[in-house]
Design a protein around this motif. Structure first.
Motif, PDB file in Angstrom:
ATOM      1  N   SER A 197       0.810  -1.371   0.029  1.00 15.25           N
ATOM      2  CA  SER A 197       0.072   0.119   0.200  1.00 15.25           C
ATOM      3  C   SER A 197       0.893   1.160   0.047  1.00 15.25           C
ATOM      4  O   SER A 197       0.446   2.451  -0.119  1.00 15.25           O
ATOM      5  N   ARG A 198       2.215   0.956   0.327  1.00 10.23           N
ATOM      6  CA  ARG A 198       3.014   2.245   0.449  1.00 10.23           C
ATOM      7  C   ARG A 198       3.914   2.339  -0.766  1.00 10.23           C
ATOM      8  O   ARG A 198       5.056   3.171  -0.672  1.00 10.23           O
ATOM      9  N   LEU A 199       4.016   1.337  -1.470  1.00 11.88           N
ATOM     10  CA  LEU A 199       5.264   1.040  -2.487  1.00 11.88           C
ATOM     11  C   LEU A 199       4.888   2.098  -3.802  1.00 11.88           C
ATOM     12  O   LEU A 199       3.687   2.259  -4.267  1.00 11.88           O
ATOM     13  N   GLU A 200       5.960   2.853  -3.968  1.00 14.24           N
ATOM     14  CA  GLU A 200       5.873   3.542  -5.239  1.00 14.24           C
ATOM     15  C   GLU A 200       6.360   2.913  -6.501  1.00 14.24           C
ATOM     16  O   GLU A 200       7.387   2.282  -6.496  1.00 14.24           O
ATOM     17  N   THR A 201       5.612   2.984  -7.391  1.00 13.51           N
ATOM     18  CA  THR A 201       5.747   1.894  -8.548  1.00 13.51           C
ATOM     19  C   THR A 201       5.258   3.093  -9.859  1.00 13.51           C
ATOM     20  O   THR A 201       4.816   4.075  -9.779  1.00 13.51           O
ATOM     21  N   VAL A 202       6.175   2.800 -10.896  1.00 13.53           N
ATOM     22  CA  VAL A 202       6.061   3.769 -12.227  1.00 13.53           C
ATOM     23  C   VAL A 202       5.796   2.518 -13.173  1.00 13.53           C
ATOM     24  O   VAL A 202       6.403   1.531 -13.535  1.00 13.53           O
TER      25      VAL A 202
END
Length: 243
Positions: free
Chosen positions: A57-62
């Motif tokens: 829920s806090r993972l930064e993804t592109v």
């Protein structure tokens, strides 16, 4: 939602104002030298071990996609456009899109497939401008694509051509995740997995539109993975390695 970030953004212009040793600048030209230094700095410490333990829920993804002149960067094919969607957990934060001019002619069949014409490419930013703006947008995020082999090969070729480095970001493949979550699907192309997930197809073979649809697929897979006790990136890697 914010307007898609463009190449030549204020963020990148601010980077260009930084100091560069005059000897380097004199060889490469100030913008290229600064871009090379910046992309090399981004490549350091991408595989931070603490990211493995972040809650999904806090993972930064592109989530990203590329359009290219063909399928073989080792034989001279080049990137035509970058499209990307940034998420924090399952929430969309921003979008990015740019065409790039890699100084390679656009084949007629690629124009027919993508809608990208030679005239559009002739007026586009250079490869190094577009690549470095994309990498600035990606930052330290985990990268996601559908069928990552193609995109990773072209990114690595462009990074080596412009900056003599290789991609160091963690990369997740929604095709591999689909094979794990949907073992009986049979075919795992983007069209097939979008249809199975009831995600409407907008425009195919447009880098930003494909990235947006793949981002929706990632959001759906995040929901499904919660039911399989996948709480962190480490959990996901463990499932995929066993699969």
């Amino acid at each position: 939602m914010k307007e898609p970030t463009k190449a030549g953004s204020g963020f990148w212009r601010s980077l260009r104002s930084g100091g560069v040793p005059s000897a380097i600048a004199s060889v490469f030209g100030a913008p290229s030298a600064q871009q090379m230094a910046f992309i090399r700095s981004l490549s350091r410490e991408q595989r931070r071990p603490e990211v493995l333990h972040y809650p999904m829920s806090r993972l930064e993804t592109v989530v990203f996609d590329l359009e290219t002149t063909g399928f073989h960067p080792q034989h001279g094919d080049e990137i035509l456009s970058f499209g990307a969607v940034k998420l924090l957990g399952n929430e969309v934060q921003d979008e990015f899109y740019t065409l790039v001019n890699s100084k390679v002619s656009v084949p007629d069949n690629i124009s027919a497939l993508t809608g990208i014409t030679q005239e559009m490419i002739d007026g586009a930013p250079s490869l190094i401008d577009g690549l470095h703006d994309f990498m600035a947008f990606a930052g330290r995020s985990v990268l996601i694509a559908h069928g990552t082999g193609h995109d990773k090969a072209f990114l690595n070729a462009a990074l080596w051509k412009t900056s003599k480095i290789q991609l160091t970001h963690r990369i997740l493949d929604t095709m591999m995740i689909a094979r794990w979550l949907k073992p009986s699907l049979g075919s795992y192309g983007l069209d097939e997995v979008l249809e199975e997930a009831n995600i409407p197809v907008t425009v195919r073979h447009h880098a930003l539109e494909d990235a947006k649809m793949t981002a929706q697929l990632w959001q759906e897979y995040l929901r499904l993975m919660r039911h399989k006790q996948v709480d962190t990136l480490e959990d996901l890697y463990a499932h995929l390695s066993n699969f």
